[in-house]
Enzyme design. Structure first.
Site, PDB file in Angstrom:
ATOM      1  N   LYS A 114       0.834  -1.206   0.000  1.00 19.43           N
ATOM      2  CA  LYS A 114       0.000   0.000   0.000  1.00 19.43           C
ATOM      3  C   LYS A 114       0.872   1.260   0.000  1.00 19.43           C
ATOM      4  O   LYS A 114       0.481   2.283  -0.550  1.00 19.43           O
ATOM      5  CB  LYS A 114      -0.941   0.019   1.210  1.00 19.43           C
ATOM      6  N   LYS A 196      -3.700  -9.722  -7.151  1.00 20.76           N
ATOM      7  CA  LYS A 196      -4.981 -10.092  -6.549  1.00 20.76           C
ATOM      8  C   LYS A 196      -6.105  -9.222  -7.113  1.00 20.76           C
ATOM      9  O   LYS A 196      -5.897  -8.042  -7.350  1.00 20.76           O
ATOM     10  CB  LYS A 196      -4.825  -9.853  -5.032  1.00 20.76           C
ATOM     11  N   LYS A 199     -10.644  -4.527  -4.585  1.00 21.09           N
ATOM     12  CA  LYS A 199     -11.713  -3.539  -4.689  1.00 21.09           C
ATOM     13  C   LYS A 199     -11.197  -2.211  -5.175  1.00 21.09           C
ATOM     14  O   LYS A 199     -11.916  -1.439  -5.772  1.00 21.09           O
ATOM     15  CB  LYS A 199     -12.302  -3.284  -3.299  1.00 21.09           C
TER      16      LYS A 199
HETATM   17  P1  ATP Z   1      -8.409  -3.048  -1.017  1.00 19.95           P
HETATM   18  O1  ATP Z   1      -8.281  -3.141  -2.484  1.00 19.95           O
HETATM   19  O2  ATP Z   1      -9.131  -1.829  -0.573  1.00 19.95           O
HETATM   20  O3  ATP Z   1      -7.138  -3.231  -0.287  1.00 19.95           O
HETATM   21  P2  ATP Z   1      -9.357  -5.729  -0.992  1.00 19.95           P
HETATM   22  O4  ATP Z   1     -10.165  -5.898  -2.204  1.00 19.95           O
HETATM   23  O5  ATP Z   1      -7.983  -6.278  -1.003  1.00 19.95           O
HETATM   24  O6  ATP Z   1      -9.353  -4.228  -0.556  1.00 19.95           O
HETATM   25  P3  ATP Z   1     -10.077  -6.342   1.724  1.00 19.95           P
HETATM   26  O7  ATP Z   1     -11.111  -5.527   2.360  1.00 19.95           O
HETATM   27  O8  ATP Z   1      -8.668  -6.008   2.042  1.00 19.95           O
HETATM   28  O9  ATP Z   1     -10.210  -6.386   0.150  1.00 19.95           O
HETATM   29  O10 ATP Z   1     -10.332  -7.862   2.039  1.00 19.95           O
HETATM   30  C1  ATP Z   1     -11.411  -8.408   2.727  1.00 19.95           C
HETATM   31  C2  ATP Z   1     -11.199  -9.888   2.807  1.00 19.95           C
HETATM   32  O11 ATP Z   1     -11.319 -10.426   1.500  1.00 19.95           O
HETATM   33  C3  ATP Z   1      -9.850 -10.323   3.312  1.00 19.95           C
HETATM   34  O12 ATP Z   1      -9.991 -11.449   4.123  1.00 19.95           O
HETATM   35  C4  ATP Z   1      -9.080 -10.627   2.055  1.00 19.95           C
HETATM   36  O13 ATP Z   1      -8.083 -11.571   2.269  1.00 19.95           O
HETATM   37  C5  ATP Z   1     -10.173 -11.172   1.163  1.00 19.95           C
HETATM   38  N1  ATP Z   1      -9.920 -10.937  -0.249  1.00 19.95           N
HETATM   39  C6  ATP Z   1      -9.788  -9.738  -0.853  1.00 19.95           C
HETATM   40  N2  ATP Z   1      -9.549  -9.868  -2.163  1.00 19.95           N
HETATM   41  C7  ATP Z   1      -9.539 -11.198  -2.395  1.00 19.95           C
HETATM   42  C8  ATP Z   1      -9.314 -11.993  -3.555  1.00 19.95           C
HETATM   43  N3  ATP Z   1      -9.079 -11.436  -4.725  1.00 19.95           N
HETATM   44  N4  ATP Z   1      -9.381 -13.328  -3.436  1.00 19.95           N
HETATM   45  C9  ATP Z   1      -9.632 -13.894  -2.260  1.00 19.95           C
HETATM   46  N5  ATP Z   1      -9.845 -13.219  -1.116  1.00 19.95           N
HETATM   47  C10 ATP Z   1      -9.785 -11.892  -1.173  1.00 19.95           C
END
Ligand code: ATP
Ligand code: LTN
Length: 334
Positions: A114, A196, A199
């Protein structure tokens, strides 16, 4: 009667929930609400470690709650709340900052990632994020914390904090375990199978959100990056064919089929048939969730009653732990 074990997890309302949010954590949660005493929350305190548009943050927090319910989290059977409504999170977060080491926090890969992505806003909150997450967890004394594999490191850090804290003050916190689902633990971006699906990054083309229009979803899947190998066959080989492996993981989760069955289904058909099939399976999987989310979102009074009751219940449990902590560390009684 044996007491139910406790489980807790949260997602940041930092962007619209994606297929990764769903297949990673969200769709596993409803299966657990019968067996565990569950707490699920919208991690808005965590979301502001990255700059957010206030109106969008507010909208997404409420929409995320509606999506939790639409995915099967019945508010009568589990506790759903908004993190900032339970002030004990910020309070215990501060305390645990004093029990998390600079070296430890510096090693967190999410912080490194980040910081690289937000070079103009490497704030203190981004750095101390894991101690707030430890507070989220430890306030409820859970046995299990289901997370995607990118969050395992933070749960490990939480466990270190428990050991350190309990080592000094006795058995204050229960040692939590992380739980990482096997299929769908990591859904990758559709345009970059090395990143990954998230969001808040990979532009609009790499991700599919839970509320996307079916036409948009189909387009995204038709455009998804497969691999540049010459055989162009649907075979599960994450090492050499990460794009196809990602699509197979999504298809497996959406249809319940095994990788072997999928390989057989698309034997000799190539990517041109496979990609739209994955799109269709995803559209069908999320259609009922979309409809239910829209229905729930229209009832603002209901949503308000859910998050109010949730905050009250969560706050009651959280306060018990916070009081114990304050007493143990020597804060004068009120
Ligand atoms: P950001 O992009 O704002 O960092 P994010 O999409 O990575 O957010 P988080 O809110 O950080 O999502 O994650 C919420 C949960 O979803 C966590 O347990 C994370 O490990 C899981 N998660 C997020 N993205 C994925 C993915 N692509 N595949 C599987 N699990 C995910
Ligand atoms: N850090 C997590 C979201 C999160 C969380 C938690 C998950 C905040 N607090 C407590 C499980 C338990 C994330 O970024 N995905």
């Amino acid at each position: 009667m044996e007491e139910k074990k406790t489980m807790l997890s949260g997602i940041k309302p930092s962007g619209d929930l994606t297929l990764g949010s769903y297949l990673g954590p969200l769709h596993h949660w409803p299966k657990m609400i019968e067996e565990y005493d569950c707490y699920f929350f919208m991690a808005d305190l965590h979301a502001i470690t990255v700059r957010q548009d206030p109106a969008a943050l507010r909208r997404r927090t409420i929409e995320q709650l509606a999506q939790y319910i639409a995915c099967g989290l019945d508010p009568e059977k589990c506790t759903l709340f908004i993190q900032s409504h339970v002030h004990q999170h910020a309070e215990l977060g501060w305390v645990l900052n004093c029990y998390a080491m600079f070296g430890e926090l510096s090693r967190m890969t999410q912080f490194k990632d980040k910081s690289a992505k937000n070079a103009d806003n490497i704030n203190g909150g981004l750095f101390t994020y894991p101690s707030l997450m430890a507070a989220d967890i430890l306030l409820y004394q859970p046995d299990l914390v289901p997370v995607g594999d990118d969050q395992k490191q933070h749960v490990e850090l939480t466990r270190n904090i428990v050991q350190r804290f309990n080592g000094v003050y006795g058995d204050v916190f229960k040692m939590p375990e992380s739980y990482i689902p096997k299929v769908g633990a990591r859904i990758m971006s559709l345009t970059d199978p090395a990143a990954k699906m998230s969001k808040s990054d990979n532009g609009d083309t790499g991700r599919v959100t839970l509320m996307d229009d079916p036409n948009v979803i189909m387009k995204q899947f038709k455009r998804a990056i497969t691999d540049s190998d010459t055989e162009r066959c649907v075979r599960y080989d994450p090492e050499n064919k990460p794009g196809v492996a990602n699509l197979m993981t999504i298809y497996a989760a959406a249809t319940g089929r095994s990788f072997a069955e999928i390989e057989q289904e698309f034997d000799g058909l190539g990517y041109g048939k496979f990609k739209p099939a994955v799109g269709e399976a995803v559209v069908e999987m999320i259609r009922p969730i979309q409809e239910e989310t829209r229905r729930i979102l229209a009832d603002k009074a209901y949503l308000e009653s859910v998050y109010r009751a949730g905050a009250e219940k969560a706050s009651y449990a959280a306060e018990k732990t916070l009081r114990k902590v304050y007493k143990k560390i020597g804060f004068a009684a009120r």
